[in-house]
Design an enzyme around this catalytic site. Structure first.
Site, short mmCIF file in Angstrom:
data_model
loop_
_atom_site.label_atom_id
_atom_site.label_comp_id
_atom_site.label_asym_id
_atom_site.label_seq_id
_atom_site.Cartn_x
_atom_site.Cartn_y
_atom_site.Cartn_z
N LYS A 184 -6.08 22.06 -2.42
CA LYS A 184 -5.14 22.00 -1.06
C LYS A 184 -4.17 20.13 -1.24
O LYS A 184 -4.21 19.25 -1.36
CB LYS A 184 -6.78 21.67 -0.39
CG LYS A 184 -6.49 21.88 1.55
CD LYS A 184 -6.87 20.72 2.38
CE LYS A 184 -6.24 19.29 2.67
NZ LYS A 184 -4.82 18.99 2.93
N GLU A 260 -7.33 8.35 -6.87
CA GLU A 260 -5.93 7.87 -6.56
C GLU A 260 -6.35 7.02 -5.05
O GLU A 260 -5.47 8.01 -4.59
CB GLU A 260 -5.02 8.94 -7.82
CG GLU A 260 -5.27 9.36 -8.65
CD GLU A 260 -5.46 8.46 -9.77
OE1 GLU A 260 -4.85 7.29 -9.42
OE2 GLU A 260 -6.04 8.49 -10.92
N LEU A 261 -6.51 6.35 -5.28
CA LEU A 261 -6.28 5.97 -3.71
C LEU A 261 -5.21 4.43 -3.97
O LEU A 261 -3.60 4.58 -4.57
CB LEU A 261 -7.35 5.00 -3.15
CG LEU A 261 -8.35 6.54 -3.51
CD1 LEU A 261 -10.05 5.70 -3.22
CD2 LEU A 261 -8.99 7.10 -2.65
N CYS A 294 2.38 4.87 -3.82
CA CYS A 294 1.34 4.49 -3.96
C CYS A 294 1.59 3.45 -4.80
O CYS A 294 0.87 2.00 -4.95
CB CYS A 294 0.01 5.26 -4.66
SG CYS A 294 0.36 5.69 -6.02
N GLU A 391 -0.83 -1.49 3.18
CA GLU A 391 0.17 -0.52 2.61
C GLU A 391 1.21 -0.19 3.29
O GLU A 391 1.22 -0.09 4.86
CB GLU A 391 -0.16 0.45 2.35
CG GLU A 391 0.35 1.39 0.61
CD GLU A 391 -0.58 2.33 0.32
OE1 GLU A 391 -1.48 3.34 0.80
OE2 GLU A 391 -0.57 3.31 -1.03
P1 NAP Z 1 -4.44 10.72 3.12
O1 NAP Z 1 -4.04 10.86 4.75
O2 NAP Z 1 -5.47 9.82 2.85
O3 NAP Z 1 -4.69 12.83 2.75
C1 NAP Z 1 -4.57 12.70 1.95
C2 NAP Z 1 -4.42 15.04 1.49
O4 NAP Z 1 -5.94 14.47 2.10
C3 NAP Z 1 -3.97 15.51 2.68
O5 NAP Z 1 -4.75 16.40 1.55
C4 NAP Z 1 -4.48 15.19 4.06
O6 NAP Z 1 -4.63 16.52 4.08
C5 NAP Z 1 -5.88 15.35 3.09
N1 NAP Z 1 -7.04 14.94 3.73
C6 NAP Z 1 -6.05 14.05 5.20
N2 NAP Z 1 -8.18 13.74 5.63
C7 NAP Z 1 -8.72 14.06 4.87
C8 NAP Z 1 -10.36 14.69 5.15
N3 NAP Z 1 -10.86 14.70 6.31
N4 NAP Z 1 -10.79 15.88 4.41
C9 NAP Z 1 -10.54 16.46 3.10
N5 NAP Z 1 -8.56 15.80 3.09
C10 NAP Z 1 -8.29 15.15 4.46
O7 NAP Z 1 -3.37 10.30 2.44
P2 NAP Z 1 -1.55 10.41 2.69
O8 NAP Z 1 -1.00 9.42 3.72
O9 NAP Z 1 -1.27 11.72 2.59
O10 NAP Z 1 -0.98 10.17 1.22
C11 NAP Z 1 -0.59 8.27 1.30
C12 NAP Z 1 -2.09 8.26 0.89
O11 NAP Z 1 -2.19 8.35 -0.53
C13 NAP Z 1 -1.47 6.35 0.35
O12 NAP Z 1 -2.53 5.60 0.61
C14 NAP Z 1 -1.26 6.20 -1.10
O13 NAP Z 1 -1.22 5.20 -2.36
C15 NAP Z 1 -1.80 6.82 -1.70
N6 NAP Z 1 -1.74 8.04 -2.99
C16 NAP Z 1 -2.26 7.45 -4.33
C17 NAP Z 1 -1.86 7.64 -5.25
C18 NAP Z 1 -2.20 7.59 -6.74
O14 NAP Z 1 -1.97 7.81 -7.46
N7 NAP Z 1 -3.34 6.38 -6.31
C19 NAP Z 1 -0.53 8.36 -5.27
C20 NAP Z 1 -0.06 8.92 -4.53
C21 NAP Z 1 -0.48 8.31 -3.06
P3 NAP Z 1 -3.43 16.68 5.42
O15 NAP Z 1 -2.17 16.01 5.44
O16 NAP Z 1 -3.08 18.12 5.34
O17 NAP Z 1 -4.67 16.35 6.67
#
Ligand code: NAP
Length: 490
Positions: A184, A260-261, A294, A391
């Site tokens: 997804k 991976e957060l 991240c 962040e």
């Molecule tokens: P996010 O809002 O947590 O979303 C990540 C994924 O989860 C998206 O596919 C999102 O889909 C989905 N999602 C959101 N709420 C959900 C729920 N309740 N149930 C299931 N899936 C859900 O994060 P983002 O804004 O896309 O990404 C940025 C974050 O990712 C930052 O905190 C960054 O540090 C982190 N990140 C970490 C790494 C690592 O390797 N540690 C790498 C890259 C990014 P939708 O957006 O379609 O709702």
């Protein structure tokens, strides 16, 4: 690239859900729009999956698992390798697509295609190296056999900031291990994943091994999948709060999880650093992906003897940056992903300035179309500022001064996150002390970019669980079985 080339590329990208080897519309007939953040315009309309579509995808992954898990490792490896070759042939198209849906400059998008592709190549090589062991027990009364088995159907959830690499970093090891998947992607940037899955199809992937669902209701779609006993693994990349709530759901079925957060990376520069290298590294660690990584340097912690010189030099470099649509030549800084991201950058900078920081350059959202925020440097950031705790996820380089090594370690570790740290020093013993004292899963020692498919990527503390890439990556999708047999000579 002109508009016609962009349109013809977009026309090649599928718009349906990929379930059981078929591209199909959402069962509700609903669609969702994908926009270009540099213009705000819709570039493609795609299927918007319902929870029932999500379950259909899990049905397909479950049905495909027995045959895929028994497919010889060499065949699985060759399928991944063919996909890698196809991706490299179409590198330029993937880069353009990514720039259109996510906004990063084209040169960076090309680097992501190369990086993302490496996970396919690396795991195609790892596929045939999964080993067990056989040996005598210490008592000499039996033989111990340890074998490795794929965990089962997996659910992979990816973020918008690296739309291709986050998909290949999960799909590569899952397929290599013999698992089937439902993936997804984020609703903001689903196109790169859909185009990648089309390549897997071209490479001959059997039906149902990989299924893709795009949706505007990620929570409602994900929960029943995660609670279904047929699912055995959840791999998530995204924010820490969403990761925490998914871990709570995964507890129900005691699922294997990889998380991976978020990060809050310290970038520490000592007085004895090579300042040319430190400035280059800071620019790379901060402004890659428009600060939306991240691994982005979040807090630039600089020793008092060089802080003014470092600040002056990074500010000079940042003032030369060109902002614009990532497809235009010479652009260094594209748009942020959406209005919320711009609002967050504004709030963090305003809060820091109100608490006494100094604005060196930038600092504002722009009036142009699209979601742009100026590349920014602020110095003298005061303790207690939100920007040191949160962040940033934007092109803002925030500098704090420190006095001695003890102080640097204290400030660097003063966060619940522990993904990555960066350290610049020419003193070998000090560098080694920092490796041992900084609480992060990864470190760049005199370098500002560390990601590599051959290395274990992952965090400590609230930055996550598990590792992606390296020899470790495939084991996230394998489970071991220990078997004892009696001594065959007795
Ligand atoms: P996010 O809002 O947590 O979303 C990540 C994924 O989860 C998206 O596919 C999102 O889909 C989905 N999602 C959101 N709420 C959900 C729920 N309740 N149930 C299931 N899936 C859900 O994060 P983002 O804004 O896309 O990404 C940025 C974050 O990712 C930052 O905190 C960054 O540090 C982190 N990140 C970490 C790494 C690592 O390797 N540690 C790498 C890259 C990014 P939708 O957006 O379609 O709702």
């Amino acid at each position: 690239m002109n508009e016609n080339q962009e349109a013809s590329l977009l026309a090649q990208v599928p718009h349906g859900l990929f379930i059981g080897g078929e591209w199909r519309a959402a069962s509700s007939g609903r669609t969702l729009d994908v926009t270009d953040p540099s213009t705000g315009r819709t570039i493609k309309t795609i299927a918007d999956a319902t929870p029932a579509d999500g379950m259909a995808a899990l049905d397909a992954a479950d049905a495909a698992f027995p045959a895929w898990s028994r497919t010889p490792a060499r065949e699985r490896a060759e399928m991944l390798r063919r996909t890698y070759d196809l991706l490299m042939e179409r590198e330029e198209e993937f880069a353009l697509l990514m720039t259109m849906e996510m906004g990063k400059p084209l040169a960076e998008a090309r680097r992501e295609v190369a990086y993302g592709g490496e996970f396919l190549r690396w795991f195609s090589e790892e596929t045939v190296r999964v080993q067990g062991r056989y040996g005598s027990n210490p008592e000499g009364t039996g033989r111990m056999i340890v074998t490795q088995h794929p965990v089962g159907p997996c659910f992979l959830i990816t973020p918008w900031n690296f739309p291709l690499a986050m998909a290949t970093r999960k799909v590569g090891p899952a397929l290599a291990a013999g698992c089937t998947v439902v993936i997804k992607p984020a609703a903001l940037t689903p196109l790169s994943t859909m185009f990648f899955v089309k390549l897997l199809e071209e490479a001959g992937l059997p039906k149902g091994v990989v299924n893709v669902v795009t949706t505007s209701e990620s929570g409602a779609l994900s929960e029943p999948i995660i609670r279904d006993p047929r699912l055995r693994k959840l791999s998530f990349t995204g924010s820490t709060p969403v990761g925490q709530s998914l871990m709570a759901q995964a507890a129900h079925g005691v699922l294997r999880t990889s998380m991976e957060l978020g990060g809050n990376a310290p970038f520490v520069v000592f007085d004895d650093a090579d300042l040319d290298r430190a400035v280059d590294g800071a620019i790379a660690a901060k402004f890659r992906n428009i600060g939306q990584a991240c691994t982005a340097g979040n807090r630039f912690i600089v020793q008092r003897g060089v802080v003014e010189e470092f600040t002056r030099r990074v500010t000079e470099r940042v003032k030369t940056f060109t902002m614009g649509r990532g497809t235009e030549s010479g652009v260094d800084i594209g748009p942020l992903i959406d209005d919320r991201a711009v609002a967050k950058a504004v709030q963090l900078v305003d809060d820091a300035l109100a608490r006494g920081a100094t604005l060196r350059t930038g600092g504002h959202a722009t009036a142009r179309e699209g979601t742009f925020f100026e590349p920014t440097v602020i110095s003298d950031v005061q303790p207690g500022s939100d920007i040191l705790r949160e962040e940033i996820f934007g092109p803002v380089l925030a500098i704090v001064a420190f006095d001695d090594e003890h102080d640097a370690v204290r400030i660097a570790n003063d966060t619940e996150y522990g993904l990555i740290s960066y350290v610049y020093t020419e003193n070998l013993a000090r560098g080694q002390r920092m490796i041992e004292r900084l609480e992060t899963g990864m470190m760049g020692l005199n370098t500002g970019v560390v990601s590599n498919a051959a290395a274990p990527f992952g965090g400590w503390k609230m930055s996550g669980l598990g590792r992606e890439g390296g020899a470790e990556g495939i084991h996230e999708y394998l489970q071991s079985k220990y078997t004892l047999t009696p001594d065959p000579f007795v």
